[in-house]
Design a protein around this motif. Sequence first.
Motif, PDB file in Angstrom:
ATOM      1  N   HIS A  78       0.693  -1.312   0.011  1.00 29.35           N
ATOM      2  CA  HIS A  78       0.027  -0.017  -0.076  1.00 29.35           C
ATOM      3  C   HIS A  78       0.964   1.199  -0.037  1.00 29.35           C
ATOM      4  O   HIS A  78       1.988   1.274   0.479  1.00 29.35           O
ATOM      5  N   GLU A  79       0.297   2.086  -0.766  1.00 24.74           N
ATOM      6  CA  GLU A  79       1.112   3.501  -0.843  1.00 24.74           C
ATOM      7  C   GLU A  79       1.274   4.160   0.527  1.00 24.74           C
ATOM      8  O   GLU A  79       2.379   5.069   0.615  1.00 24.74           O
ATOM      9  N   LYS A  80       0.703   4.065   1.371  1.00 26.43           N
ATOM     10  CA  LYS A  80       0.739   4.662   2.610  1.00 26.43           C
ATOM     11  C   LYS A  80       2.045   4.113   3.348  1.00 26.43           C
ATOM     12  O   LYS A  80       2.447   4.829   4.490  1.00 26.43           O
ATOM     13  N   GLU A  81       2.772   3.193   2.925  1.00 28.47           N
ATOM     14  CA  GLU A  81       3.744   2.592   3.727  1.00 28.47           C
ATOM     15  C   GLU A  81       4.911   2.475   2.444  1.00 28.47           C
ATOM     16  O   GLU A  81       6.000   1.677   2.594  1.00 28.47           O
ATOM     17  N   ARG A  82       4.900   3.372   1.390  1.00 25.09           N
ATOM     18  CA  ARG A  82       5.984   3.282   0.339  1.00 25.09           C
ATOM     19  C   ARG A  82       7.109   3.250   0.691  1.00 25.09           C
ATOM     20  O   ARG A  82       8.136   2.815   0.132  1.00 25.09           O
ATOM     21  N   ASP A  83       7.562   4.128   1.908  1.00 24.34           N
ATOM     22  CA  ASP A  83       8.857   4.354   2.283  1.00 24.34           C
ATOM     23  C   ASP A  83       9.437   3.367   3.320  1.00 24.34           C
ATOM     24  O   ASP A  83      10.457   3.452   4.043  1.00 24.34           O
ATOM     25  N   TRP A  84       8.546   2.475   3.863  1.00 24.81           N
ATOM     26  CA  TRP A  84       8.828   1.701   4.993  1.00 24.81           C
ATOM     27  C   TRP A  84       9.814   0.597   4.727  1.00 24.81           C
ATOM     28  O   TRP A  84      10.700   0.422   5.757  1.00 24.81           O
ATOM     29  N   LEU A  85      10.011   0.152   3.657  1.00 27.89           N
ATOM     30  CA  LEU A  85      10.811  -1.066   3.449  1.00 27.89           C
ATOM     31  C   LEU A  85      12.206  -0.622   3.439  1.00 27.89           C
ATOM     32  O   LEU A  85      13.253  -1.526   3.904  1.00 27.89           O
ATOM     33  N   SER A  86      12.524   0.590   3.075  1.00 23.54           N
ATOM     34  CA  SER A  86      13.941   0.993   3.254  1.00 23.54           C
ATOM     35  C   SER A  86      14.365   1.735   4.426  1.00 23.54           C
ATOM     36  O   SER A  86      15.463   2.287   4.644  1.00 23.54           O
ATOM     37  N   ASN A  87      13.429   1.927   5.202  1.00 29.04           N
ATOM     38  CA  ASN A  87      13.586   2.738   6.524  1.00 29.04           C
ATOM     39  C   ASN A  87      13.414   2.114   7.777  1.00 29.04           C
ATOM     40  O   ASN A  87      12.255   1.652   8.089  1.00 29.04           O
ATOM     41  N   PRO A  88      14.553   1.645   8.610  1.00 29.44           N
ATOM     42  CA  PRO A  88      14.439   0.634   9.784  1.00 29.44           C
ATOM     43  C   PRO A  88      13.476   1.429  10.573  1.00 29.44           C
ATOM     44  O   PRO A  88      12.985   0.431  11.545  1.00 29.44           O
ATOM     45  N   ALA A  89      13.621   2.648  10.814  1.00 30.74           N
ATOM     46  CA  ALA A  89      12.532   3.246  11.945  1.00 30.74           C
ATOM     47  C   ALA A  89      11.153   3.327  11.578  1.00 30.74           C
ATOM     48  O   ALA A  89      10.274   3.121  12.773  1.00 30.74           O
ATOM     49  N   LEU A  90      10.938   3.064  10.373  1.00 34.41           N
ATOM     50  CA  LEU A  90       9.489   2.889   9.978  1.00 34.41           C
ATOM     51  C   LEU A  90       8.809   1.423  10.198  1.00 34.41           C
ATOM     52  O   LEU A  90       7.948   1.189  10.618  1.00 34.41           O
ATOM     53  N   ASN A  91      10.038   0.722   9.531  1.00 33.69           N
ATOM     54  CA  ASN A  91       9.528  -0.844   9.671  1.00 33.69           C
ATOM     55  C   ASN A  91       9.659  -1.562  11.057  1.00 33.69           C
ATOM     56  O   ASN A  91       9.454  -2.831  10.959  1.00 33.69           O
ATOM     57  N   GLY A  92      10.435  -0.779  11.882  1.00 37.52           N
ATOM     58  CA  GLY A  92      10.387  -1.425  13.198  1.00 37.52           C
ATOM     59  C   GLY A  92      11.762  -2.138  13.203  1.00 37.52           C
ATOM     60  O   GLY A  92      11.996  -2.402  14.710  1.00 37.52           O
ATOM     61  N   SER A  93      12.635  -2.716  12.349  1.00 40.07           N
ATOM     62  CA  SER A  93      13.635  -3.250  12.667  1.00 40.07           C
ATOM     63  C   SER A  93      14.775  -2.384  13.370  1.00 40.07           C
ATOM     64  O   SER A  93      15.599  -3.057  14.174  1.00 40.07           O
ATOM     65  N   GLU A  94      14.607  -1.286  13.485  1.00 35.82           N
ATOM     66  CA  GLU A  94      15.717  -0.475  14.363  1.00 35.82           C
ATOM     67  C   GLU A  94      15.311  -0.659  15.755  1.00 35.82           C
ATOM     68  O   GLU A  94      16.339  -0.478  16.429  1.00 35.82           O
ATOM     69  N   PHE A  95      14.009  -1.043  16.065  1.00 29.67           N
ATOM     70  CA  PHE A  95      14.076  -0.926  17.627  1.00 29.67           C
ATOM     71  C   PHE A  95      13.904  -2.429  18.137  1.00 29.67           C
ATOM     72  O   PHE A  95      14.285  -2.993  19.103  1.00 29.67           O
ATOM     73  N   PHE A  96      13.365  -3.331  16.962  1.00 32.41           N
ATOM     74  CA  PHE A  96      13.186  -4.669  17.340  1.00 32.41           C
ATOM     75  C   PHE A  96      14.296  -5.706  17.057  1.00 32.41           C
ATOM     76  O   PHE A  96      14.542  -6.710  17.374  1.00 32.41           O
ATOM     77  N   MET A  97      15.251  -5.164  16.182  1.00 34.37           N
ATOM     78  CA  MET A  97      16.411  -6.006  15.553  1.00 34.37           C
ATOM     79  C   MET A  97      17.689  -5.194  15.390  1.00 34.37           C
ATOM     80  O   MET A  97      18.032  -4.651  14.299  1.00 34.37           O
ATOM     81  N   LEU A  98      18.026  -4.774  16.822  1.00 31.48           N
ATOM     82  CA  LEU A  98      19.083  -3.810  16.794  1.00 31.48           C
ATOM     83  C   LEU A  98      20.453  -4.181  16.146  1.00 31.48           C
ATOM     84  O   LEU A  98      20.926  -3.354  15.592  1.00 31.48           O
TER      85      LEU A  98
END
Length: 211
Positions: A78-98
Amino acid sequence: MKWEQLPLGPLQTNAYVIWNDSNEAIVVDPGGEAEKLFAWLDSKGLMVSAVLLTHAHFDHIGAVDDVRNKYKVPVYLHEKERDWLSNPALNGSEFFMLNKPIMIKNADKLLVKEQTLTINSIKFEVLETPGHSPGSVSFYVKEAGVVFAGDTLFARSIGRTDLPQGSHEQLLDSIHDKLMSLAEDTTVAPGHGPITTVQTEMDGNPFLNGF
């Protein structure tokens, strides 16, 4: 149409492989463990034609690039998450997969509205079901009586809404307006845990009192 649930990745997220009589397959939410997924696909003689993402949280996207690169196929999101795949802060991996932040290529096909996707002669009704995340969608295959609901609705539970851009009220509206309006015998294939049905959740899900 046939389909199979495959728990993959760090949180054992349910990936789904959907295929037709010509052994053309679609993968929904490949969360990780690409080699395990490839081995399973090879054992069935399946070739992948597309990747569908219910949303772009880290535990649903870990093997996206592996699948995309191996089979040279498009990824839908979905377009509302267009930038999430490349952004660890948005996709959550920055916080959950340090130690292993996820940064992958953007989706090839953006879903901008509710629509019908026909892939390998299988018709998917794209239902916008935000709440767990702003771009969450569910893929409904009416002919097969199944909806691939991501982290919107689980067996006896619902998706969490305490992550960035989550909304509990919006999630309940999505479940009520989109999922509970499907035929009661519709199979719900969730992003985690066992499959269920609309009727089962309507009758016994403690989060859906009054539905």
